[in-house]
Design a protein around this motif. Sequence first.
Motif, short mmCIF file in Angstrom:
data_model
loop_
_atom_site.label_atom_id
_atom_site.label_comp_id
_atom_site.label_asym_id
_atom_site.label_seq_id
_atom_site.Cartn_x
_atom_site.Cartn_y
_atom_site.Cartn_z
N MET A 174 -1.80 53.53 87.16
CA MET A 174 -1.39 53.81 85.64
C MET A 174 -1.79 53.22 84.74
N ARG A 175 -2.46 53.99 83.77
CA ARG A 175 -3.02 53.30 82.52
C ARG A 175 -2.10 52.85 81.57
N LYS A 176 -2.31 51.79 80.94
CA LYS A 176 -1.36 51.17 79.85
C LYS A 176 -0.98 52.32 78.95
N SER A 177 -1.88 53.04 78.47
CA SER A 177 -1.79 54.16 77.37
C SER A 177 -0.69 55.03 77.74
N ASP A 178 -0.43 55.20 78.99
CA ASP A 178 0.31 56.37 79.71
C ASP A 178 1.80 55.72 79.92
N VAL A 179 2.06 54.65 79.98
CA VAL A 179 3.34 54.05 79.90
C VAL A 179 4.37 54.35 78.35
N ALA A 180 5.48 54.61 78.90
CA ALA A 180 6.47 54.88 77.91
C ALA A 180 7.48 54.29 77.88
N LEU A 181 7.28 53.00 77.82
CA LEU A 181 8.58 51.88 77.79
C LEU A 181 9.24 51.79 76.38
N ASN A 182 10.74 52.10 76.59
CA ASN A 182 11.34 51.98 75.44
C ASN A 182 12.79 51.10 75.55
N PHE A 183 13.38 50.72 74.68
CA PHE A 183 14.58 50.05 74.73
C PHE A 183 15.75 50.55 73.89
N PRO A 184 16.32 51.61 74.52
CA PRO A 184 17.43 52.24 73.87
C PRO A 184 18.80 51.53 73.62
N ASN A 185 18.88 50.64 74.75
CA ASN A 185 20.24 49.95 74.79
C ASN A 185 20.00 48.36 74.24
N PRO A 186 20.74 47.96 73.30
CA PRO A 186 20.39 46.68 72.77
C PRO A 186 21.02 45.50 73.52
N SER A 187 21.70 45.85 74.68
CA SER A 187 22.43 44.82 75.57
C SER A 187 21.66 43.94 76.00
N ARG A 188 22.12 42.57 76.09
CA ARG A 188 21.34 41.34 76.61
C ARG A 188 22.52 40.62 77.16
N THR A 236 21.99 24.28 72.47
CA THR A 236 21.95 24.57 73.99
C THR A 236 23.18 25.50 73.92
N GLY A 237 23.20 26.16 75.13
CA GLY A 237 24.29 26.83 75.43
C GLY A 237 24.22 28.30 75.35
N GLU A 238 25.08 29.14 75.88
CA GLU A 238 24.69 30.49 75.93
C GLU A 238 24.65 31.12 74.57
N PRO A 239 25.78 30.87 73.64
CA PRO A 239 25.74 31.29 72.16
C PRO A 239 24.53 31.20 71.46
N ALA A 240 23.94 30.05 71.49
CA ALA A 240 22.80 29.64 70.94
C ALA A 240 21.41 30.37 71.33
N LEU A 241 21.44 30.58 72.84
CA LEU A 241 20.13 31.19 73.38
C LEU A 241 20.29 32.86 73.04
N LEU A 242 21.62 33.26 73.10
CA LEU A 242 21.64 34.82 72.77
C LEU A 242 21.33 34.91 71.29
N ALA A 243 21.84 33.95 70.50
CA ALA A 243 21.34 34.15 69.01
C ALA A 243 19.95 34.25 68.61
N ALA A 244 19.37 33.30 69.42
CA ALA A 244 17.71 32.90 69.29
C ALA A 244 17.16 34.47 69.94
N PHE A 245 17.67 34.93 70.77
CA PHE A 245 17.13 36.02 71.35
C PHE A 245 17.19 37.37 70.39
N ASP A 246 18.35 37.28 69.59
CA ASP A 246 18.50 38.15 68.52
C ASP A 246 17.77 38.01 67.69
N ARG A 247 17.61 36.99 67.07
CA ARG A 247 16.57 36.68 65.79
C ARG A 247 15.17 37.12 66.30
N HIS A 248 14.74 36.95 67.39
CA HIS A 248 13.42 37.41 67.82
C HIS A 248 13.21 38.51 68.67
N ARG A 249 14.17 39.47 68.54
CA ARG A 249 14.34 40.74 69.42
C ARG A 249 12.83 41.27 69.21
N ASP A 250 12.49 41.71 68.12
CA ASP A 250 11.63 42.59 67.97
C ASP A 250 10.08 41.87 68.52
#
Length: 88
Positions: free
Chosen positions: A1-15, A53-67
């Motif tokens: 499959m060519r990369k241009s054929d890939v239709a990856l999307n992220f409709p669910n913001p769960s993490r 450190t810790g789960e809340p800090a790591l999830l917050a970092a993910f959220d800050r850099h989600r895009d």
Amino acid sequence: MRKSDVALNFPNPSRSYDPARHCVCFWGYDNSREISFLVEDAMLAKLNPDIGTGEPALLAAFDRHRDRILGLAKTLYTGGPQNRYTIS
């Protein structure tokens, strides 16, 4: 499959944080296929050096850099049979 054929999307913001793997997990979809992505703690620390450190800090970092993380996920994803990718 060519990369241009890939239709990856992220409709669910769960993490979630997986303490055993030391990563934040999230999911994308290529049509009806669910694709798992893992972002290692070390990667989150690179994106956000004052993360703390810790789960809340790591999830917050993910959220800050989600895009940016979703962009990295799209770059890694190639289609095909693999259904889990690690961003490190």
